[in-house]
Design an enzyme around this catalytic site. Structure first.
Site, PDB file in Angstrom:
ATOM      1  N   LYS A  21      27.954 -27.721 -23.423  1.00 41.70           N
ATOM      2  CA  LYS A  21      26.735 -27.102 -23.858  1.00 41.70           C
ATOM      3  C   LYS A  21      26.066 -28.395 -24.812  1.00 41.70           C
ATOM      4  O   LYS A  21      25.464 -27.500 -25.608  1.00 41.70           O
ATOM      5  CB  LYS A  21      26.649 -25.893 -24.541  1.00 41.70           C
ATOM      6  CG  LYS A  21      27.052 -24.903 -23.395  1.00 41.70           C
ATOM      7  CD  LYS A  21      27.110 -24.922 -21.841  1.00 41.70           C
ATOM      8  CE  LYS A  21      25.710 -24.718 -21.597  1.00 41.70           C
ATOM      9  NZ  LYS A  21      25.343 -25.082 -19.984  1.00 41.70           N
TER      10      LYS A  21
ATOM     11  N   GLY B  27      24.836 -31.367 -24.163  1.00 39.84           N
ATOM     12  CA  GLY B  27      23.957 -32.290 -23.561  1.00 39.84           C
ATOM     13  C   GLY B  27      24.334 -33.078 -22.314  1.00 39.84           C
ATOM     14  O   GLY B  27      23.904 -33.950 -21.857  1.00 39.84           O
TER      15      GLY B  27
ATOM     16  N   THR C 136      24.284 -32.502 -19.185  1.00 35.01           N
ATOM     17  CA  THR C 136      23.437 -32.407 -18.133  1.00 35.01           C
ATOM     18  C   THR C 136      22.135 -33.656 -18.300  1.00 35.01           C
ATOM     19  O   THR C 136      22.012 -34.316 -17.588  1.00 35.01           O
ATOM     20  CB  THR C 136      22.536 -31.254 -17.797  1.00 35.01           C
ATOM     21  OG1 THR C 136      23.594 -30.131 -17.747  1.00 35.01           O
ATOM     22  CG2 THR C 136      21.578 -31.167 -16.878  1.00 35.01           C
TER      23      THR C 136
ATOM     24  N   HIS D 181      34.774 -32.939 -20.320  1.00 35.95           N
ATOM     25  CA  HIS D 181      34.922 -31.978 -21.556  1.00 35.95           C
ATOM     26  C   HIS D 181      36.063 -32.196 -22.184  1.00 35.95           C
ATOM     27  O   HIS D 181      35.911 -31.607 -23.280  1.00 35.95           O
ATOM     28  CB  HIS D 181      34.588 -30.493 -21.027  1.00 35.95           C
ATOM     29  CG  HIS D 181      33.121 -30.175 -20.610  1.00 35.95           C
ATOM     30  ND1 HIS D 181      31.804 -30.894 -21.219  1.00 35.95           N
ATOM     31  CD2 HIS D 181      32.750 -29.335 -19.852  1.00 35.95           C
ATOM     32  CE1 HIS D 181      30.929 -30.453 -20.640  1.00 35.95           C
ATOM     33  NE2 HIS D 181      31.104 -29.428 -19.910  1.00 35.95           N
TER      34      HIS D 181
ATOM     35  N   SER E 295      24.099 -21.634 -27.085  1.00 33.63           N
ATOM     36  CA  SER E 295      24.181 -22.085 -25.758  1.00 33.63           C
ATOM     37  C   SER E 295      25.390 -21.882 -24.998  1.00 33.63           C
ATOM     38  O   SER E 295      24.974 -21.275 -23.666  1.00 33.63           O
ATOM     39  CB  SER E 295      23.849 -23.725 -25.670  1.00 33.63           C
ATOM     40  OG  SER E 295      23.749 -24.040 -24.401  1.00 33.63           O
TER      41      SER E 295
ATOM     42  N   ARG F 227      18.323 -23.739 -20.320  1.00 38.47           N
ATOM     43  CA  ARG F 227      17.806 -22.531 -21.016  1.00 38.47           C
ATOM     44  C   ARG F 227      16.503 -22.926 -21.820  1.00 38.47           C
ATOM     45  O   ARG F 227      15.496 -23.080 -21.172  1.00 38.47           O
ATOM     46  CB  ARG F 227      18.965 -22.205 -21.964  1.00 38.47           C
ATOM     47  CG  ARG F 227      18.947 -20.726 -22.339  1.00 38.47           C
ATOM     48  CD  ARG F 227      19.958 -20.216 -23.045  1.00 38.47           C
ATOM     49  NE  ARG F 227      20.333 -21.111 -24.358  1.00 38.47           N
ATOM     50  CZ  ARG F 227      19.658 -20.572 -25.407  1.00 38.47           C
ATOM     51  NH1 ARG F 227      18.793 -19.611 -25.615  1.00 38.47           N
ATOM     52  NH2 ARG F 227      19.840 -21.468 -26.413  1.00 38.47           N
ATOM     53  N   LYS F 228      16.888 -23.466 -22.993  1.00 35.69           N
ATOM     54  CA  LYS F 228      15.587 -23.653 -24.078  1.00 35.69           C
ATOM     55  C   LYS F 228      15.454 -25.117 -24.260  1.00 35.69           C
ATOM     56  O   LYS F 228      14.330 -25.722 -24.368  1.00 35.69           O
ATOM     57  CB  LYS F 228      15.616 -23.054 -25.129  1.00 35.69           C
ATOM     58  CG  LYS F 228      15.496 -21.628 -24.969  1.00 35.69           C
ATOM     59  CD  LYS F 228      15.291 -20.672 -26.495  1.00 35.69           C
ATOM     60  CE  LYS F 228      14.783 -19.372 -26.090  1.00 35.69           C
ATOM     61  NZ  LYS F 228      14.834 -18.713 -27.685  1.00 35.69           N
TER      62      LYS F 228
END
Ligand code: A3P
Length: 359
Positions: A94, A96, A98, A157, A189, A319-320
């Protein structure tokens, strides 16, 4: 479902399932069986605690991992050999991944595709290149990823210290792009994301519980701070091998960070490209606003199969996309505790991350 783009062919590669209808030759079957036995034996010896998605995660060589992911790690160590031209995207969950997947793919393939009819628009960033941790056992035969053109790109990861030396040794010329983020935002996140993936057979993980686990380092691929520190130290020792990026810097000055990224990947933008607006085009193509609104990233747009149990809808990777959402969740006392862990953990390392007084 679990596909990734194969540049030049402009198609998606569909890994062959190892569990489905396909016949697995005996040799392969034996390799899998052996690995399962090894995993079983290993799990029996490891400390375990509460998982965010599944019931338990295990402490393996200093990092908390789910059994499936430990299996992936064993496979990577047994079967994966980095090539000198490989480029790995590494990140704690979570932070970054993507976004960077999209930026790296768009940068590496900028001469192949037009920005208006770009494969990222049709397939989304998750398809850009394989997630090594799980794709290694989604592909069959145990994949060597030999069909991928050079430079091959992979996301992971895994903590730096867990990776095989063919990847992590300073003497190997493959590269890493590492992206990290304010741990407070990573926590928020991750809690949202894992709550969506959490097994329906388990009671929901409350935010307070997740916060407590996160602060204690108990979170898939974590402790967060050790993860970041491992890559930070390696990047300090070998800056030509590891580019260390922060989500917050990218939000602030995406073009500056993208130029850094391209140069690091060995694909710097020419003066002509800069003048022609290529940097801006890539930033726009890969922006949260653009990617999150694509059909492929909306309801029914598609999903990624990470393991037989873990299938994630593309839309759940968005998400945001903001810095500082933690302010809507953390009390002053909670903020203080996370900031003070960060301060203590990163003391004398030269790294600062997400400290409120820094902002
Ligand atoms: P939030 O949950 O804070 O919104 P990862 O890709 O490593 O799983 O990280 C996911 C986080 O990055 C989510 O953060 C997600 O909204 C955000 N994100 C996804 N795509 C992004 C983009 N193109 N630009 C900025 N943030 C993005």
């Amino acid at each position: 479902m679990s596909t990734y783009l194969v540049p030049d062919q402009n198609t998606c590669h569909q890994p062959t399932s190892i569990t489905g209808e396909n016949q697995i030759p005996t040799e392969e079957e034996q390799a899998y069986k052996k690995l399962d036995e090894k995993l079983k034996g290993l799990l029996a010896t490891l400390p375990k605690d509460k998982g965010w998605r599944s019931a338990n995660i295990y402490l393996h060589e200093g990092f908390w991992l789910s059994p499936q992911v430990i299996k992936g790690l064993l496979m990577i160590n047994n079967y994966f050999h980095a090539q000198s031209t490989d480029i790995f995207l590494a990140a704690f969950m979570k932070c970054g991944t993507t976004w960077l997947k999209a930026l790296m793919f768009a940068t590496a393939n900028r001469h192949r595709y037009s920005f208006s009819d770009h494969p990222l628009r049709r397939n989304g960033p998750q398809s850009a290149f394989p997630f090594l941790d799980t794709h290694i056992f989604l592909d069959y035969p145990i994949t060597k990823f030999e069909h991928l053109p050079s430079p091959r790109m992979f996301a992971t990861h895994f903590a730096h210290s867990l990776l095989p030396t063919s990847m992590s040794s300073p003497s190997s010329t493959c590269k890493f792009v590492y992206v990290c983020r304010d741990p407070k935002d990573a926590l928020i996140s991750k809690w949202h994301f894992m709550s969506k993936l959490r097994s329906k057979e388990l009671p929901p993980l409350s935010f307070n519980e997740a916060y407590e686990l996160f602060c204690n380092g108990v979170s898939e691929y974590g402790p967060f701070w050790d993860h970041v520190l491992g890559y930070w130290k390696a990047s300090q020792e070998s800056p030509e091998k590891i580019l260390f990026l922060k989500y917050e810097d990218m939000k602030k000055e995406p073009s500056v960070e993208l130029k850094k990224l391209a140069a690091f990947m060995g694909m710097p933008f020419s003066a002509e490209e800069e003048k022609g607006g290529v940097v801006g085009e890539i930033v726009k193509l890969c922006s949260f606003e653009n990617l999150s609104n694509l059909e492929v990233n909306n309801e029914g747009g598609g999903a990624q199969k990470f393991t037989a149990q873990v299938v994630v809808e593309n839309r759940d990777f968005f998400r945001k996309g903001k810095v500082g959402d933690w302010k809507n969740y953390l009390t002053e006392e909670m903020r203080e505790r996370i900031d003070s862990i960060t301060e203590t953990m990163f003391k004398n390392s030269g790294l600062t991350l997400g400290l409120t007084k820094e902002a």
